[in-house]
Scaffold this active site. Structure first.
Site, PDB file in Angstrom:
ATOM      1  N   CYS A 278      -3.718  -4.054  20.321  1.00 34.98           N
ATOM      2  CA  CYS A 278      -2.939  -4.365  18.971  1.00 34.98           C
ATOM      3  C   CYS A 278      -3.469  -5.501  18.377  1.00 34.98           C
ATOM      4  CB  CYS A 278      -1.544  -4.917  19.990  1.00 34.98           C
ATOM      5  SG  CYS A 278      -0.472  -5.707  18.683  1.00 34.98           S
TER       6      CYS A 278
ATOM      7  N   CYS B 251       4.955   1.677   3.780  1.00 31.02           N
ATOM      8  CA  CYS B 251       6.261   1.716   4.305  1.00 31.02           C
ATOM      9  C   CYS B 251       7.087   2.739   4.062  1.00 31.02           C
ATOM     10  CB  CYS B 251       6.855   0.081   4.139  1.00 31.02           C
ATOM     11  SG  CYS B 251       5.934  -0.891   4.775  1.00 31.02           S
TER      12      CYS B 251
ATOM     13  N   CYS C 138      -6.081  -3.119  30.958  1.00 25.66           N
ATOM     14  CA  CYS C 138      -5.734  -3.930  29.868  1.00 25.66           C
ATOM     15  C   CYS C 138      -6.708  -4.228  28.701  1.00 25.66           C
ATOM     16  CB  CYS C 138      -5.129  -5.232  30.582  1.00 25.66           C
ATOM     17  SG  CYS C 138      -4.851  -6.391  29.436  1.00 25.66           S
TER      18      CYS C 138
ATOM     19  N   CYS D 185       0.127  -6.784  13.941  1.00 26.44           N
ATOM     20  CA  CYS D 185       0.722  -6.524  12.445  1.00 26.44           C
ATOM     21  C   CYS D 185       2.034  -6.902  12.294  1.00 26.44           C
ATOM     22  CB  CYS D 185       0.457  -5.177  12.007  1.00 26.44           C
ATOM     23  SG  CYS D 185       1.350  -3.817  12.475  1.00 26.44           S
TER      24      CYS D 185
ATOM     25  N   CYS E 202      -6.809  -7.545  22.416  1.00 24.09           N
ATOM     26  CA  CYS E 202      -5.156  -7.407  22.095  1.00 24.09           C
ATOM     27  C   CYS E 202      -4.277  -8.560  21.960  1.00 24.09           C
ATOM     28  CB  CYS E 202      -4.731  -6.584  23.512  1.00 24.09           C
ATOM     29  SG  CYS E 202      -3.201  -6.028  23.201  1.00 24.09           S
TER      30      CYS E 202
ATOM     31  N   CYS F  43       3.176  -3.661   9.886  1.00 21.59           N
ATOM     32  CA  CYS F  43       2.291  -3.023   8.950  1.00 21.59           C
ATOM     33  C   CYS F  43       1.784  -1.682   9.109  1.00 21.59           C
ATOM     34  CB  CYS F  43       1.302  -4.299   8.705  1.00 21.59           C
ATOM     35  SG  CYS F  43       0.124  -4.117   7.281  1.00 21.59           S
TER      36      CYS F  43
ATOM     37  N   CYS G  54       0.895  -1.070  -0.154  1.00 18.21           N
ATOM     38  CA  CYS G  54       0.109  -0.094   0.033  1.00 18.21           C
ATOM     39  C   CYS G  54       0.936   1.377  -0.041  1.00 18.21           C
ATOM     40  CB  CYS G  54      -0.656  -0.010   1.373  1.00 18.21           C
ATOM     41  SG  CYS G  54      -0.097   0.168   2.733  1.00 18.21           S
TER      42      CYS G  54
ATOM     43  N   CYS H 256      -0.712   2.390  19.088  1.00 18.58           N
ATOM     44  CA  CYS H 256      -1.931   1.897  19.329  1.00 18.58           C
ATOM     45  C   CYS H 256      -2.759   1.734  20.534  1.00 18.58           C
ATOM     46  CB  CYS H 256      -2.063   0.604  18.636  1.00 18.58           C
ATOM     47  SG  CYS H 256      -1.328   0.614  16.675  1.00 18.58           S
TER      48      CYS H 256
ATOM     49  N   HIS I 274       3.482  -7.167  24.953  1.00 19.89           N
ATOM     50  CA  HIS I 274       3.088  -7.614  26.482  1.00 19.89           C
ATOM     51  C   HIS I 274       4.193  -7.453  27.393  1.00 19.89           C
ATOM     52  CE1 HIS I 274      -0.181  -9.507  29.109  1.00 19.89           C
ATOM     53  NE2 HIS I 274       0.901 -10.586  29.188  1.00 19.89           N
TER      54      HIS I 274
ATOM     55  N   CYS J 205       7.414  -1.858  19.705  1.00 16.65           N
ATOM     56  CA  CYS J 205       6.390  -0.779  19.566  1.00 16.65           C
ATOM     57  C   CYS J 205       6.476   0.122  20.917  1.00 16.65           C
ATOM     58  CB  CYS J 205       5.119  -1.172  19.216  1.00 16.65           C
ATOM     59  SG  CYS J 205       4.678  -1.323  17.366  1.00 16.65           S
TER      60      CYS J 205
ATOM     61  N   CYS K 230       4.270  -7.215   4.276  1.00 16.35           N
ATOM     62  CA  CYS K 230       4.187  -7.674   2.845  1.00 16.35           C
ATOM     63  C   CYS K 230       5.509  -8.250   2.407  1.00 16.35           C
ATOM     64  CB  CYS K 230       3.701  -6.577   2.119  1.00 16.35           C
ATOM     65  SG  CYS K 230       2.081  -5.746   2.708  1.00 16.35           S
TER      66      CYS K 230
ATOM     67  N   CYS L  20       4.508  -3.554  27.875  1.00 15.56           N
ATOM     68  CA  CYS L  20       3.420  -2.746  27.806  1.00 15.56           C
ATOM     69  C   CYS L  20       3.022  -1.902  29.264  1.00 15.56           C
ATOM     70  CB  CYS L  20       2.188  -3.539  27.423  1.00 15.56           C
ATOM     71  SG  CYS L  20       0.667  -2.656  27.320  1.00 15.56           S
TER      72      CYS L  20
HETATM   73 FE1  FSX Z   1       2.581  -3.713   3.373  1.00  8.72          FE
HETATM   74 FE2  FSX Z   1       3.951  -1.479   3.358  1.00  8.72          FE
HETATM   75 FE3  FSX Z   1       1.011  -3.115   5.509  1.00  8.72          FE
HETATM   76 FE4  FSX Z   1       0.965  -0.989   3.941  1.00  8.72          FE
HETATM   77  O1  FSX Z   1       3.807  -0.552   1.890  1.00  8.72           O
HETATM   78  S1  FSX Z   1       3.279  -3.793   5.729  1.00  8.72           S
HETATM   79  S2  FSX Z   1       0.266  -3.088   3.331  1.00  8.72           S
HETATM   80  S3  FSX Z   1       0.590  -0.902   5.874  1.00  8.72           S
HETATM   81  O2  FSX Z   1       2.572  -0.333   4.147  1.00  8.72           O
HETATM   82  O3  FSX Z   1       4.092  -3.165   2.589  1.00  8.72           O
HETATM   83 FE1  SF4 Z   2      -0.695  -7.267  27.268  1.00  4.98          FE
HETATM   84 FE2  SF4 Z   2      -2.320  -6.005  25.346  1.00  4.98          FE
HETATM   85 FE3  SF4 Z   2      -2.985  -6.040  28.132  1.00  4.98          FE
HETATM   86 FE4  SF4 Z   2      -0.783  -4.506  27.130  1.00  4.98          FE
HETATM   87  S1  SF4 Z   2      -2.893  -4.063  26.781  1.00  4.98           S
HETATM   88  S2  SF4 Z   2      -0.937  -5.840  28.978  1.00  4.98           S
HETATM   89  S3  SF4 Z   2       0.004  -5.820  25.487  1.00  4.98           S
HETATM   90  S4  SF4 Z   2      -2.908  -7.814  26.998  1.00  4.98           S
END
Ligand code: FSX
Ligand code: SF4
Length: 372
Positions: free
Chosen positions: A300, A68, A266, A303, A272, A200, A65, A293, A238, A281, A162, A241
Site C-alpha cells: 500500500c 475519480c 507481509c 494514497c 507497505c 487516489c 487526472c 493493491c 493494517h 480497501c 486531490c 489486512c
Molecule cells: Fe486525484 Fe481523481 Fe488521484 Fe486521479 O481525478 S485522487 S490524481 S488517481 O483520480 O482527483
Molecule cells: Fe500491515 Fe501491510 Fe503487512 Fe498488510 S501487508 S499486514 S497492511 S504491513
C-alpha cells in the site's frame, strides 16, 4: 428533473438496460453498504422510488487526472452508475455531459441560480491558490468557481485525495498552491458542510454509500476530524489486512522475487503504508470487488492519506515508527478505538431510522437530523 412515480422510475431504468431485478439487487448492495441487513432492500427500493424530487447535483473538476470520474463510472456493478444517475439529477459534469463550451458553462450557472440552497456539489481535483490561472474554465479560475458553487450548495462531497487535500499537485514544492476544497472554502469564510472521501482515486463504493446515506436518511454520515465518514475511514488497512497474521508472526517479504513473496507474506519491509493509512480497501476492494493493491502483491502506498506523496516518499522503504513483530502500532490502537465507537453506532442509527419509517420520509425525523 422533478418527481417521478415508482413505475416511471423503473421504466427510465429499463430504458437504460437496467431491469427491476437489477435495481432490487442494487438495493441489496446498498443495504450492505449502509450496514443494514438484506431484509431492508425492499424498504430502500420503496424509499428510492418514492423520492419526492431528484436531488440536483453538479460535479466540478479542477486539478486532477480524472481518475475519480473513471472510478465512479466503472462502479462496482455495471448498473450502479446508471441507477445512481437516475436517482440524482446530474446537471453538470463537464467530462461526461454532451454539451461543451459556453453552453455547458451556462448550464452550470443556470443550475446554481435555480437550485441555490438545494444543490449537492461533488468536487474532483484541487484548487489553485498561488497561480489561480493554472486552472481556468470558461474564463473563471477554480477559486472563483468553487466560491460561487460552495455558497449555493447544501453540501459538498470532495472526492479523491486531490479534492480533499490537494493531491499530486500539492506535492512539494506545490508551485500552484494546490489545496483541498475544505481548506479553501474555510479560508473564504464559507461554512457549507464538506464530506471528504479521500483515495487516489476515490473508491466508487465510498461515493455511492455516502450519497445513499445522505439521500435515504436526509443527513450527513457521522464524520471524523478530517471530515471523512467514520464508517468508511475509521480503521487502518493494517487493521483488516488478510496478511496481518504474517505481520504478527514476523513473516515478511524482504525482497521482491523471493519465495516469501510467493507465499504471500507481509509487505511491511518492502514499504507497505497500511499501518498508517485509514481506508476500507480490505473490505470493498477494487474493480468490481475483484482485488486490491495488497491482494495483487503491491505494498500500500497510502494514497488515502493527506500529502501522501511527501509524507510517504521512498515508497519501497519500510515505514518508520512501527514496532515489529507482534506488537501493535499506535495507528492500530487509534483505528480500533474509532472503528468500535463509530461503525456500530452508524448501523444502529440506520436500523432505528428504518424501523421508524424514516427512509424516504420527512417531518419529525428531520428535526432529529438537524439536532445531531
Ligand atoms: Fe486525484 Fe481523481 Fe488521484 Fe486521479 O481525478 S485522487 S490524481 S488517481 O483520480 O482527483
Ligand atoms: Fe500491515 Fe501491510 Fe503487512 Fe498488510 S501487508 S499486514 S497492511 S504491513
Amino acid at each position: 428533473m422533478g418527481k417521478k412515480t415508482g413505475s416511471e422510475f423503473i421504466k427510465s431504468l429499463e430504458l437504460k438496460g437496467v431491469s427491476r431485478r437489477d435495481f432490487l439487487k442494487f438495493c441489496g448492495t446498498a443495504a450492505t453498504m449502509l450496514g443494514l441487513s438484506q431484509l431492508y432492500a425492499p424498504k430502500i427500493a420503496n424509499a428510492i422510488e418514492s423520492m419526492s424530487k431528484r436531488p440536483p447535483v453538479i460535479w466540478l473538476d479542477f486539478m486532477e487526472c480524472l481518475g475519480c470520474t473513471e472510478s465512479f463510472i466503472n462502479a462496482t456493478h455495471p448498473e450502479v452508475d446508471k441507477i445512481i444517475l437516475e436517482i440524482l439529477s446530474l446537471e453538470y459534469h463537464e467530462a461526461v455531459m454532451a454539451a461543451a463550451g459556453d453552453k455547458a458553462h451556462k448550464n452550470l450557472w443556470d443550475t446554481v441560480e435555480r437550485e441555490e440552497g438545494e444543490l449537492i456539489c461533488v468536487v474532483e481535483g484541487a484548487i489553485a491558490t498561488k497561480i489561480p490561472s493554472a486552472i481556468t474554465i470558461g474564463g473563471m479560475t477554480s477559486m472563483q468557481i468553487m466560491t460561487r458553487a460552495a455558497k449555493a450548495s447544501k453540501a459538498i462531497i470532495s472526492v479523491g485525495t486531490c479534492a480533499t487535500h490537494g493531491g499530486t499537485q500539492a506535492a512539494s514544492p506545490n508551485p500552484t498552491g494546490a489545496v483541498g476544497v475544505e481548506e479553501f472554502i474555510r479560508s473564504q469564510g464559507i461554512n457549507t458542510p464538506v464530506i471528504n472521501l479521500p483515495g487516489c482515486p476515490v473508491n466508487p463504493e465510498n461515493i455511492i454509500s455516502t450519497i445513499l446515506h445522505y439521500l435515504l436518511l436526509e443527513k450527513l454520515p457521522p464524520l471524523d476530524s478530517m471530515s471523512r465518514p467514520k464508517n468508511l475511514y475509521g480503521a487502518t488497512i493494517h487493521d483488516n489486512c488478510p496478511r496481518r497474521g504474517h505481520f504478527d508472526e514476523g513473516r515478511f517479504v524482504e525482497t521482491f522475487g523471493t519465495k516469501e513473496e510467493v507465499l504471500g507474506y507481509c509487505l511491511y519491509k518492502v514499504g507497505c503504508r497500511g499501518p498508517s493509512t485509514y481506508s476500507n480497501c480490505p473490505e470493498v476492494l477494487w474493480n468490481n470487488r475483484q482485488n486490491w493493491c495488497i491482494g495483487a502483491g503491491a505494498p500500500c502506498i497510502g494514497c488515502f492519506e493527506p500529502h501522501f506523496w511527501d509524507k510517504f516518499k521512498d515508497f519501497y522503504k519500510p515505514l518508520p515508527d512501527v514496532e515489529l513483530p507482534g506488537v501493535k502500532t499506535s495507528a492500530d490502537k487509534i483505528g480500533i478505538a474509532i472503528a468500535a465507537a463509530t461503525a456500530g453506532g452508524v448501523a444502529a442509527h440506520l436500523i432505528a431510522s428504518a424501523a421508524k419509517g424514516r427512509l424516504g420520509k420527512s417531518g419529525e425525523d428531520k428535526k432529529e437530523d438537524k439536532e445531531e
